[in-house]
Scaffold this motif. Structure first.
Motif, PDB file in Angstrom:
ATOM      1  N   ILE A  47       0.839  -1.210   0.000  1.00 47.89           N
ATOM      2  CA  ILE A  47       0.000   0.000   0.000  1.00 47.89           C
ATOM      3  C   ILE A  47       0.868   1.252   0.000  1.00 47.89           C
ATOM      4  O   ILE A  47       0.637   2.201  -0.762  1.00 47.89           O
ATOM      5  N   HIS A  48       1.886   1.257   0.851  1.00 44.89           N
ATOM      6  CA  HIS A  48       2.809   2.397   0.891  1.00 44.89           C
ATOM      7  C   HIS A  48       3.530   2.554  -0.446  1.00 44.89           C
ATOM      8  O   HIS A  48       3.767   3.675  -0.911  1.00 44.89           O
ATOM      9  N   GLY A  49       3.867   1.431  -1.068  1.00 48.04           N
ATOM     10  CA  GLY A  49       4.537   1.472  -2.361  1.00 48.04           C
ATOM     11  C   GLY A  49       3.679   2.071  -3.451  1.00 48.04           C
ATOM     12  O   GLY A  49       4.168   2.812  -4.320  1.00 48.04           O
ATOM     13  N   ILE A  50       2.394   1.757  -3.448  1.00 49.59           N
ATOM     14  CA  ILE A  50       1.469   2.317  -4.441  1.00 49.59           C
ATOM     15  C   ILE A  50       1.424   3.840  -4.313  1.00 49.59           C
ATOM     16  O   ILE A  50       1.447   4.566  -5.311  1.00 49.59           O
ATOM     17  N   PHE A 102      14.417   3.480  -7.350  1.00 51.83           N
ATOM     18  CA  PHE A 102      13.142   4.055  -6.931  1.00 51.83           C
ATOM     19  C   PHE A 102      12.849   3.933  -5.444  1.00 51.83           C
ATOM     20  O   PHE A 102      11.886   4.518  -4.955  1.00 51.83           O
ATOM     21  N   GLY A 103      13.666   3.165  -4.733  1.00 48.32           N
ATOM     22  CA  GLY A 103      13.405   2.963  -3.314  1.00 48.32           C
ATOM     23  C   GLY A 103      12.742   1.617  -3.056  1.00 48.32           C
ATOM     24  O   GLY A 103      12.099   1.053  -3.948  1.00 48.32           O
ATOM     25  N   PRO A 104      12.868   1.076  -1.852  1.00 48.94           N
ATOM     26  CA  PRO A 104      12.369  -0.276  -1.568  1.00 48.94           C
ATOM     27  C   PRO A 104      10.854  -0.420  -1.590  1.00 48.94           C
ATOM     28  O   PRO A 104      10.336  -1.469  -1.977  1.00 48.94           O
ATOM     29  N   THR A 105      10.112   0.617  -1.173  1.00 50.81           N
ATOM     30  CA  THR A 105       8.654   0.455  -1.152  1.00 50.81           C
ATOM     31  C   THR A 105       8.082   0.391  -2.564  1.00 50.81           C
ATOM     32  O   THR A 105       7.081  -0.292  -2.804  1.00 50.81           O
ATOM     33  N   THR A 106       8.704   1.090  -3.508  1.00 54.11           N
ATOM     34  CA  THR A 106       8.264   0.986  -4.903  1.00 54.11           C
ATOM     35  C   THR A 106       8.409  -0.443  -5.390  1.00 54.11           C
ATOM     36  O   THR A 106       7.530  -0.990  -6.057  1.00 54.11           O
ATOM     37  N   MET A 107       9.528  -1.089  -5.045  1.00 48.54           N
ATOM     38  CA  MET A 107       9.748  -2.458  -5.488  1.00 48.54           C
ATOM     39  C   MET A 107       8.849  -3.455  -4.778  1.00 48.54           C
ATOM     40  O   MET A 107       8.670  -4.575  -5.263  1.00 48.54           O
ATOM     41  N   SER A 112       5.764  -7.594  -6.247  1.00 48.22           N
ATOM     42  CA  SER A 112       4.532  -8.363  -6.036  1.00 48.22           C
ATOM     43  C   SER A 112       3.819  -8.628  -7.356  1.00 48.22           C
ATOM     44  O   SER A 112       3.286  -9.726  -7.583  1.00 48.22           O
ATOM     45  N   LEU A 113       3.811  -7.635  -8.244  1.00 48.50           N
ATOM     46  CA  LEU A 113       3.214  -7.829  -9.565  1.00 48.50           C
ATOM     47  C   LEU A 113       3.985  -8.863 -10.370  1.00 48.50           C
ATOM     48  O   LEU A 113       3.400  -9.697 -11.072  1.00 48.50           O
TER      49      LEU A 113
END
Length: 254
Positions: A47-50, A102-107, A112-113
């Motif tokens: 959720i944070h990544g989105i 892009f940072g870890p939360t983006t990944m 996951s996708l």
């Protein structure tokens, strides 16, 4: 763009589905309780990544191609199953590149996708184990890779060394996390979780360590390619210092 096509071509040639006990935990392998636990543990990061991706792309839509390349890189590398001992298999993860960019939360979202499509299209992993696989490869791996990269840069390491360490150790962190997940779900009758963890670590160690080193080297090559051909996008991500308008100087982060 050429690099993106090359990565997809490599995947088309090499991604041949076959049954194997791989670092992606297979469908239905985890008890229901653990499957739910790892899914719940992964959700906040996704959720944070989105939210993070939305903010990055809102201001710089030109980054979509670079984000897509990071996803393609992770998709292809993590789908390449290399035979290991006792009928098992190991594989690279490919998440270090995107984590550094892009940072870890983006990944956490991209990874996951990647895992979702692999489960649906390649029978690699599974839907019930998606949360566990995402936690190890899309969360722990990227966070370790990003942290290692930051630490290496603070100690004065060159961009190449920092990228290599980030990708290699992020790969190994994923492998260790998967082994721990399996050990927690299936403790040995004698020795419990620790005995089981030792067994699962040993299954992959012979192939995973060389794979981690290879992934680190490949990630450095890809990053060097991006420095040459995607300097504008890397500048947007603050990988370069901009001293004057239109003048890009030395790397600031990489």
């Amino acid at each position: 763009m050429r690099l993106l096509f090359s990565i997809f071509f490599l995947g088309t040639v090499l991604m041949i589905p076959k049954p194997a006990y791989a670092m992606h935990i297979m469908e239905g392998f985890l008890p229901l309780g653990w499957a739910i636990f790892w899914t719940a543990a992964s959700l906040p990061f996704v959720i944070h990544g989105i939210i993070s991706i939305s903010k990055k792309l809102a201001g710089n839509p030109e980054l979509k191609l670079l984000l897509g390349l990071s996803g393609a890189f992770a998709f292809v590398l993590s789908a390449l199953k290399i035979p290991s001992v006792t009928g098992s298999s190991s594989h690279p993860t490919g998440v270090g590149l995107g984590a550094v960019l892009f940072g870890p939360t983006t990944m956490s979202v991209i990874g996951s996708l990647v895992l979702l499509f692999q489960a649906l299209l390649l029978a690699h992993g599974g839907l019930t184990t998606l949360g566990a696989n995402a936690f190890s490869m899309a969360i722990v791996g990227p966070f370790v890779a990003y942290g290692i990269y930051k630490m290496a840069k603070k100690t004065g390491a060159s961009g190449g060394i920092a990228i290599f360490l980030a990708a290699s150790l992020g790969n190994l962190a994923t492998y260790v996390t998967t082994a721990l997940q399996l050990a927690l779900a299936f403790p040995a009758e004698i020795g419990g979780v620790m005995a089981s963890l030792t067994k699962f670590l040993a299954i992959f160690a012979l192939t995973q360590i060389p794979l981690a080193i290879s992934e680190g080297l490949l990630t450095v090559l890809v990053f060097n390619f991006l420095i040459t051909y995607s300097k504008k996008e890397l500048t947007m991500l603050k990988f370069f210092k901009v001293e004057r308008k239109g003048d890009v100087s030395n790397e600031s982060k990489a």
